[in-house]
Design a protein around this motif. Structure first.
Motif, PDB file in Angstrom:
ATOM      1  N   HIS A  22       0.846  -1.195   0.000  1.00  0.00           N
ATOM      2  CA  HIS A  22       0.000   0.000   0.000  1.00  0.00           C
ATOM      3  C   HIS A  22       0.877   1.238   0.000  1.00  0.00           C
ATOM      4  CE1 HIS A  22      -3.867  -2.052   1.641  1.00  0.00           C
ATOM      5  NE2 HIS A  22      -3.244  -2.789   0.743  1.00  0.00           N
ATOM      6  N   GLY A  23       0.537   2.174  -0.861  1.00  0.00           N
ATOM      7  CA  GLY A  23       1.283   3.417  -0.964  1.00  0.00           C
ATOM      8  C   GLY A  23       0.426   4.467  -1.635  1.00  0.00           C
ATOM      9  N   SER A  24       1.071   5.401  -2.304  1.00  0.00           N
ATOM     10  CA  SER A  24       0.342   6.447  -3.019  1.00  0.00           C
ATOM     11  C   SER A  24       1.095   6.816  -4.286  1.00  0.00           C
ATOM     12  CB  SER A  24       0.159   7.678  -2.122  1.00  0.00           C
ATOM     13  OG  SER A  24       1.404   8.183  -1.698  1.00  0.00           O
ATOM     14  N   ARG A  25       0.371   7.452  -5.219  1.00  0.00           N
ATOM     15  CA  ARG A  25       0.975   7.917  -6.466  1.00  0.00           C
ATOM     16  C   ARG A  25       0.565   9.367  -6.683  1.00  0.00           C
ATOM     17  NH1 ARG A  25       3.710   5.451 -10.216  1.00  0.00           N
ATOM     18  NH2 ARG A  25       2.948   3.366  -9.751  1.00  0.00           N
ATOM     19  N   CYS A  26       1.520  10.182  -7.098  1.00  0.00           N
ATOM     20  CA  CYS A  26       1.287  11.603  -7.337  1.00  0.00           C
ATOM     21  C   CYS A  26       0.371  11.795  -8.540  1.00  0.00           C
ATOM     22  CB  CYS A  26       2.617  12.308  -7.578  1.00  0.00           C
ATOM     23  SG  CYS A  26       2.444  14.062  -7.929  1.00  0.00           S
ATOM     24  N   THR A  27      -0.573  12.715  -8.399  1.00  0.00           N
ATOM     25  CA  THR A  27      -1.490  13.005  -9.504  1.00  0.00           C
ATOM     26  C   THR A  27      -0.827  13.860 -10.580  1.00  0.00           C
ATOM     27  OG1 THR A  27      -2.359  14.933  -8.323  1.00  0.00           O
ATOM     28  CG2 THR A  27      -3.541  12.840  -8.044  1.00  0.00           C
ATOM     29  N   ARG A  28       0.303  14.492 -10.272  1.00  0.00           N
ATOM     30  CA  ARG A  28       0.987  15.330 -11.260  1.00  0.00           C
ATOM     31  C   ARG A  28       2.182  14.620 -11.887  1.00  0.00           C
ATOM     32  NH1 ARG A  28       3.365  20.393  -8.834  1.00  0.00           N
ATOM     33  NH2 ARG A  28       1.187  20.956  -8.544  1.00  0.00           N
ATOM     34  N   CYS A  29       3.181  14.264 -11.078  1.00  0.00           N
ATOM     35  CA  CYS A  29       4.411  13.679 -11.643  1.00  0.00           C
ATOM     36  C   CYS A  29       4.362  12.163 -11.749  1.00  0.00           C
ATOM     37  CB  CYS A  29       5.632  14.132 -10.848  1.00  0.00           C
ATOM     38  SG  CYS A  29       5.802  13.386  -9.207  1.00  0.00           S
ATOM     39  N   ARG A  30       3.338  11.531 -11.154  1.00  0.00           N
ATOM     40  CA  ARG A  30       3.079  10.093 -11.235  1.00  0.00           C
ATOM     41  C   ARG A  30       4.096   9.234 -10.500  1.00  0.00           C
ATOM     42  NH1 ARG A  30      -1.493   9.462 -11.150  1.00  0.00           N
ATOM     43  NH2 ARG A  30      -1.341   7.328 -11.875  1.00  0.00           N
ATOM     44  N   ARG A  31       4.948   9.812  -9.666  1.00  0.00           N
ATOM     45  CA  ARG A  31       5.890   9.013  -8.881  1.00  0.00           C
ATOM     46  C   ARG A  31       5.157   8.335  -7.738  1.00  0.00           C
ATOM     47  NH1 ARG A  31      11.597  12.098  -8.189  1.00  0.00           N
ATOM     48  NH2 ARG A  31      12.169  10.026  -7.474  1.00  0.00           N
ATOM     49  N   GLY A  32       5.610   7.132  -7.398  1.00  0.00           N
ATOM     50  CA  GLY A  32       5.004   6.371  -6.317  1.00  0.00           C
ATOM     51  C   GLY A  32       5.742   6.585  -5.007  1.00  0.00           C
ATOM     52  N   ALA A  33       5.026   6.397  -3.904  1.00  0.00           N
ATOM     53  CA  ALA A  33       5.617   6.515  -2.576  1.00  0.00           C
ATOM     54  C   ALA A  33       5.050   5.425  -1.672  1.00  0.00           C
ATOM     55  CB  ALA A  33       5.334   7.888  -1.965  1.00  0.00           C
ATOM     56  N   ALA A  34       5.881   4.921  -0.788  1.00  0.00           N
ATOM     57  CA  ALA A  34       5.422   3.962   0.225  1.00  0.00           C
ATOM     58  C   ALA A  34       6.258   4.214   1.465  1.00  0.00           C
ATOM     59  CB  ALA A  34       5.598   2.522  -0.263  1.00  0.00           C
ATOM     60  N   PRO A  35       5.615   4.511   2.598  1.00  0.00           N
ATOM     61  CA  PRO A  35       4.184   4.456   2.853  1.00  0.00           C
ATOM     62  C   PRO A  35       3.430   5.582   2.144  1.00  0.00           C
ATOM     63  CG  PRO A  35       5.304   5.393   4.755  1.00  0.00           C
ATOM     64  CD  PRO A  35       6.374   4.951   3.779  1.00  0.00           C
ATOM     65  N   ALA A  36       2.116   5.440   2.164  1.00  0.00           N
ATOM     66  CA  ALA A  36       1.256   6.422   1.504  1.00  0.00           C
ATOM     67  C   ALA A  36       1.421   7.801   2.138  1.00  0.00           C
ATOM     68  CB  ALA A  36      -0.202   5.982   1.599  1.00  0.00           C
ATOM     69  N   THR A  37       1.365   8.821   1.311  1.00  0.00           N
ATOM     70  CA  THR A  37       1.422  10.208   1.769  1.00  0.00           C
ATOM     71  C   THR A  37       0.307  10.995   1.095  1.00  0.00           C
ATOM     72  OG1 THR A  37       2.935  10.836  -0.005  1.00  0.00           O
ATOM     73  CG2 THR A  37       3.938  10.147   2.061  1.00  0.00           C
ATOM     74  N   PRO A  38      -0.249  12.017   1.750  1.00  0.00           N
ATOM     75  CA  PRO A  38      -1.310  12.806   1.128  1.00  0.00           C
ATOM     76  C   PRO A  38      -0.784  13.733   0.034  1.00  0.00           C
ATOM     77  CG  PRO A  38      -0.820  13.659   3.311  1.00  0.00           C
ATOM     78  CD  PRO A  38      -0.012  12.398   3.139  1.00  0.00           C
ATOM     79  N   ARG A  39       0.515  14.070   0.119  1.00  0.00           N
ATOM     80  CA  ARG A  39       1.145  14.935  -0.875  1.00  0.00           C
ATOM     81  C   ARG A  39       2.406  14.269  -1.405  1.00  0.00           C
ATOM     82  NH1 ARG A  39      -1.302  18.885  -2.401  1.00  0.00           N
ATOM     83  NH2 ARG A  39      -2.323  20.472  -1.231  1.00  0.00           N
ATOM     84  N   CYS A  40       2.731  14.567  -2.641  1.00  0.00           N
ATOM     85  CA  CYS A  40       3.926  14.009  -3.275  1.00  0.00           C
ATOM     86  C   CYS A  40       5.184  14.549  -2.603  1.00  0.00           C
ATOM     87  CB  CYS A  40       3.929  14.372  -4.757  1.00  0.00           C
ATOM     88  SG  CYS A  40       5.410  13.824  -5.632  1.00  0.00           S
ATOM     89  N   PRO A  41       6.104  13.668  -2.188  1.00  0.00           N
ATOM     90  CA  PRO A  41       7.353  14.128  -1.569  1.00  0.00           C
ATOM     91  C   PRO A  41       8.273  14.858  -2.550  1.00  0.00           C
ATOM     92  CG  PRO A  41       7.008  11.771  -1.182  1.00  0.00           C
ATOM     93  CD  PRO A  41       5.968  12.223  -2.154  1.00  0.00           C
ATOM     94  N   TRP A  42       8.052  14.709  -3.870  1.00  0.00           N
ATOM     95  CA  TRP A  42       8.937  15.295  -4.867  1.00  0.00           C
ATOM     96  C   TRP A  42       8.418  16.623  -5.407  1.00  0.00           C
ATOM     97  CZ3 TRP A  42       7.994  10.156  -4.370  1.00  0.00           C
ATOM     98  CH2 TRP A  42       9.096   9.375  -4.012  1.00  0.00           C
ATOM     99  N   CYS A  43       7.129  16.706  -5.732  1.00  0.00           N
ATOM    100  CA  CYS A  43       6.626  17.943  -6.341  1.00  0.00           C
ATOM    101  C   CYS A  43       5.560  18.648  -5.505  1.00  0.00           C
ATOM    102  CB  CYS A  43       6.115  17.687  -7.760  1.00  0.00           C
ATOM    103  SG  CYS A  43       4.517  16.837  -7.843  1.00  0.00           S
ATOM    104  N   GLY A  44       5.055  18.000  -4.455  1.00  0.00           N
ATOM    105  CA  GLY A  44       4.096  18.636  -3.567  1.00  0.00           C
ATOM    106  C   GLY A  44       2.642  18.550  -3.988  1.00  0.00           C
ATOM    107  N   ALA A  45       2.367  17.955  -5.135  1.00  0.00           N
ATOM    108  CA  ALA A  45       0.979  17.833  -5.596  1.00  0.00           C
ATOM    109  C   ALA A  45       0.233  16.787  -4.765  1.00  0.00           C
ATOM    110  CB  ALA A  45       0.950  17.439  -7.074  1.00  0.00           C
ATOM    111  N   THR A  46      -1.056  16.712  -4.932  1.00  0.00           N
ATOM    112  CA  THR A  46      -1.889  15.736  -4.242  1.00  0.00           C
ATOM    113  C   THR A  46      -1.510  14.325  -4.689  1.00  0.00           C
ATOM    114  OG1 THR A  46      -3.686  17.322  -4.159  1.00  0.00           O
ATOM    115  CG2 THR A  46      -4.266  15.021  -3.820  1.00  0.00           C
TER     116      THR A  46
END
Length: 124
Positions: A22-46
């Motif tokens: 389980h993780g998350s994917r940025c709606t802008r840059c499409r990079r994945g993160a695990a654990p899940a985050t509400p905002r992208c660690p790279w570009c700050g988008a949702t």
């Protein structure tokens, strides 16, 4: 820097379930993160929740030969690039320094200090 006293260390670990990591994917840059985050660690988008395949390729690995916490040496650690997602740090089931490019599959563990263990994939 340590975690605040009221936040358990496991809050910063990815979660491995039957369907994957389980993780998350940025709606802008499409990079994945695990654990899940509400905002992208790279570009700050949702970022939106996503489940990644529990398999990937070793980026780097090592065998640790000193005591760290309750873990007794030797034990292996590896950074794994998940097939469709982010890079995650996992405990290796056996203490071996896998070479970069080795295929592994993640599995659940009863070890409270590890969120998953990686096993070398067996090729038929």
């Amino acid at each position: 820097m340590s975690a605040p006293a009221d936040v358990p260390a496991t809050a910063y670990q990815p979660v491995l379930a039957a369907e994957g990591v389980h993780g998350s994917r940025c709606t802008r840059c499409r990079r994945g993160a695990a654990p899940a985050t509400p905002r992208c660690p790279w570009c700050g988008a949702t970022a939106e929740g996503e489940t990644f395949a529990p398999s990937g390729t070793v980026w780097a690995a090592t065998v640790v030969h000193i005591d760290v916490g309750a873990r007794q040496p030797p034990y292996g650690l590896a950074y794994v690039d998940l097939d469709d997602g982010p890079r995650v740090l996992v405990l290796l089931r056996r203490p071996e320094a896998l070479t970069g490019g080795t295929r592994v599959t993640l599995a659940a563990t009863d070890d409270p200090a590890a969120w998953a263990v990686a096993d070398r994939e067996v090729t038929p």
